[in-house]
Design a protein around this motif. Structure first.
Motif, mmCIF file in Angstrom:
data_model
loop_
_atom_site.group_PDB
_atom_site.id
_atom_site.type_symbol
_atom_site.label_atom_id
_atom_site.label_comp_id
_atom_site.label_asym_id
_atom_site.label_seq_id
_atom_site.Cartn_x
_atom_site.Cartn_y
_atom_site.Cartn_z
ATOM 1 N N GLY A 16 0.816 -1.209 0.000
ATOM 2 C CA GLY A 16 0.000 0.000 0.000
ATOM 3 C C GLY A 16 0.849 1.257 0.000
ATOM 4 N N HIS A 99 -9.383 2.460 -5.192
ATOM 5 C CA HIS A 99 -10.408 1.895 -4.289
ATOM 6 C C HIS A 99 -10.232 2.480 -2.897
ATOM 7 C CE1 HIS A 99 -6.938 -0.748 -3.689
ATOM 8 N NE2 HIS A 99 -7.460 -1.110 -2.525
ATOM 9 N N ASP A 103 -4.864 2.259 2.648
ATOM 10 C CA ASP A 103 -3.523 2.325 2.051
ATOM 11 C C ASP A 103 -3.577 2.935 0.640
ATOM 12 O OD1 ASP A 103 -4.810 -0.139 1.290
ATOM 13 O OD2 ASP A 103 -2.904 -0.890 0.528
ATOM 14 N N HIS A 104 -4.777 3.296 0.178
ATOM 15 C CA HIS A 104 -4.928 3.963 -1.122
ATOM 16 C C HIS A 104 -5.594 5.341 -1.009
ATOM 17 C CE1 HIS A 104 -3.684 0.407 -3.491
ATOM 18 N NE2 HIS A 104 -4.006 -0.175 -2.351
ATOM 19 N N ASP A 188 -5.496 -2.820 -6.746
ATOM 20 C CA ASP A 188 -5.436 -4.131 -6.086
ATOM 21 C C ASP A 188 -6.496 -5.035 -6.718
ATOM 22 O OD1 ASP A 188 -3.653 -2.867 -4.452
ATOM 23 O OD2 ASP A 188 -4.853 -3.001 -2.622
ATOM 24 N N HIS A 410 -6.119 -10.102 -2.377
ATOM 25 C CA HIS A 410 -5.070 -10.009 -3.402
ATOM 26 C C HIS A 410 -4.854 -11.331 -4.116
ATOM 27 C CE1 HIS A 410 -4.108 -6.063 -1.823
ATOM 28 N NE2 HIS A 410 -4.285 -6.586 -0.630
ATOM 29 N N HIS A 432 3.584 -2.374 -4.625
ATOM 30 C CA HIS A 432 2.607 -2.783 -3.597
ATOM 31 C C HIS A 432 2.960 -4.198 -3.149
ATOM 32 C CE1 HIS A 432 -1.316 -3.643 -1.718
ATOM 33 N NE2 HIS A 432 -1.683 -2.394 -1.913
HETATM 34 ZN ZN LIG Z 1 -3.618 -1.939 -1.258
#
Ligand SMILES: [Zn+2]
Ligand SMILES: [Zn+2]
Length: 464
Positions: A16, A99, A103-104, A188, A410, A432
């Motif tokens: 992230g 998204h 972490d985004h 992701d 993931h 990432h």
């Molecule tokens: Zn992520």
């Protein structure tokens, strides 16, 4: 002459915090703007008070957000900063969000409101609900929505959002094109979710648009010791050991069907497919599903045909007694039945009750004898987080056994390799990931960029 350049600001060897800027002439897109979550090294622990009005400069000092010209307001920057404030930066800038995982998006609220931030319509709608229940990001600004497969322009840069599947609604990648070429960013994604066809369409649509450089997540990649080379072959198979989003309800059912007591579950409620899965498990088990009020709001907005109970937490009870409910809570309580711990305790084997980590003390009011705690990807996620051991202490204290029933958002290494080989880029940039070097294209070249360095997109290649 205008050139297309790429600079990597974050996320190259972390899970992230991916932040990349692509510039053509004076036009620029920056994609994703999250924070890296690492409870072991975070300087800002729960004890240090955040300074709301100084957040941008504090986060810059801590290198939690990137030093990028032209995205922060002058007032928010440190007085000594050499960064160019947003209003003095030439050209057009837009931020793209793949998204709504922190972490985004964690830092996006700190971007100057004059810079538009785009996210898919599904993400935008989810964000409205998250903001309503108090889970929006810091900062006072608005967001723009965009449609899958519908291109829009940031100056002369053409951006096409392409839907993927991840463990949150609204996830997309971006196809970004300038006169010099095109890049594809995956965000992701996974194949073992409820909507693998979205990833197949992503591949088809991206190939139809054409691109030179692929920027791809590699979260599940491990070192050679942990992940031997022979396991990194392209495959769409689902090994028996791989739990998929769609098998979660069955696993809940298997674990709970013989239990004489309560079923407790801990989920991350931005995964709406997971909420649906738990409700389905409730149906299969003939147990009533009881949701915390925030989760109930998400379910009410995004799973409008489902029924469930709302858990009367101590806090909710106090708010009700003191007429301090928020409007959304009042509306929700008019639409769904509320149930207390005492009522649940009368027949605890008839219930499947949500308990998030921050609500752990509610467990003290519930009869948990003969019950089971299902950890289904809620926080704390794993033993890298000190809170994980704390959760174990709480469960030990009340004698409630725990089982893991979860699956990540993931793609597995084999699935990553499959997606990569299907996309077949000239240049692959894996990020990432703790081990991005493990992902290698069959034909094109792998590039492991350095932070802050400028790369030039030229004639289908990315050069230093
Ligand atoms: Zn992520
Ligand atoms: Zn994510």
């Amino acid at each position: 002459m205008n050139q297309t350049t790429l600079i990597f600001h974050g996320g190259l060897r972390t899970i992230g915090g991916t932040i990349v800027s692509l510039q053509y002439g004076e036009d620029r897109v920056i994609f994703d703007f999250g924070l890296v979550y690492n409870p072991q090294t975070n300087i800002l622990d729960a004890q240090i008070k955040l300074r709301e009005s100084a957040k941008t400069r504090d986060y810059l000092t801590l290198a939690m957000i990137p030093h990028i010209d032209g995205i922060y307001s002058k007032a928010s920057l440190p007085k000594s900063s050499s960064l160019i404030p947003a209003n003095q930066f030439p050209g057009e800038t837009a931020v793209l969000i793949s998204h709504l995982h922190l972490d985004h998006i964690g830092g996006m609220g700190l971007i100057d409101p004059s810079i538009p931030i785009y996210m898919s319509k599904d993400s935008y709608n989810l964000y409205q609900t998250l903001a309503l229940i108090g889970e929006g990001v810091d900062g006072d600004r608005t967001y723009e929505s965009c449609e899958y497969n519908q291109a829009f322009f940031v100056g002369n840069i053409k951006v096409t959002p392409l839907q993927v599947d991840h463990d949150i609604p609204g996830a997309c990648g971006f196809h970004i094109e300038t006169p010099d070429g095109a890049i594809l960013y995956t965000g992701d994604l996974r194949l073992h979710g409820s909507h693998p066809e979205r990833v197949e369409s992503f591949i088809t649509n991206a190939k139809a648009l054409g691109f030179d450089v692929l920027i791809m997540e590699g979260t599940t990649l491990r070192s050679e010791d942990e992940l031997p080379e022979e396991l990194l072959v392209a495959s769409t198979d689902f090994p028996k050991t791989l739990i998929t989003e769609n098998t979660i309800p069955t696993l809940f059912t298997e674990l709970l069907q013989d239990k004489k007591g309560i079923g407790i579950f801990n989920i991350y409620h931005r995964n709406v497919d997971r909420i649906a899965g738990v409700i389905q498990a409730g149906r299969l088990l003939n147990r009533k599903v009881v949701l915390e009020i925030g989760t109930a709001q998400i379910a009410s907005d995004f799973l409008p045909d489902e029924t469930f109970y709302i858990y009367e937490s101590e806090m909710l009870r106090q708010r009700q007694a003191n007429n301090k409910l928020e409007n959304w809570q009042t509306r929700l309580l008019a639409a769904f039945p509320i149930i207390s711990a005492e009522e649940i305790n009368n027949n605890s084997h008839e219930y499947l009750v949500q308990n998030s980590y921050d609500q752990s003390l509610e467990l003290f009011d519930l009869h948990t004898e003969g019950g089971l705690y299902l950890h289904a990807d809620g926080v704390p996620l794993g033993d890298y987080d000190p809170a994980f051991h704390n959760l174990e202490r709480i469960l030990n204290l009340i004698g409630l056994p725990k089982a893991f029933v979860g699956t990540g958002g993931h793609a597995t290494p084999q699935h990553l390799q499959y997606i990569l080989e299907k996309l077949d880029p000239n240049v692959l940039i894996p990020l990432h990931s703790f081990h991005p070097e493990r992902l290698k294209p069959k034909r094109g070249k792998q590039l492991l960029p350095q932070y802050g360095k400028t790369y030039l997109l030229q004639r289908g290649d990315l050069i230093e």
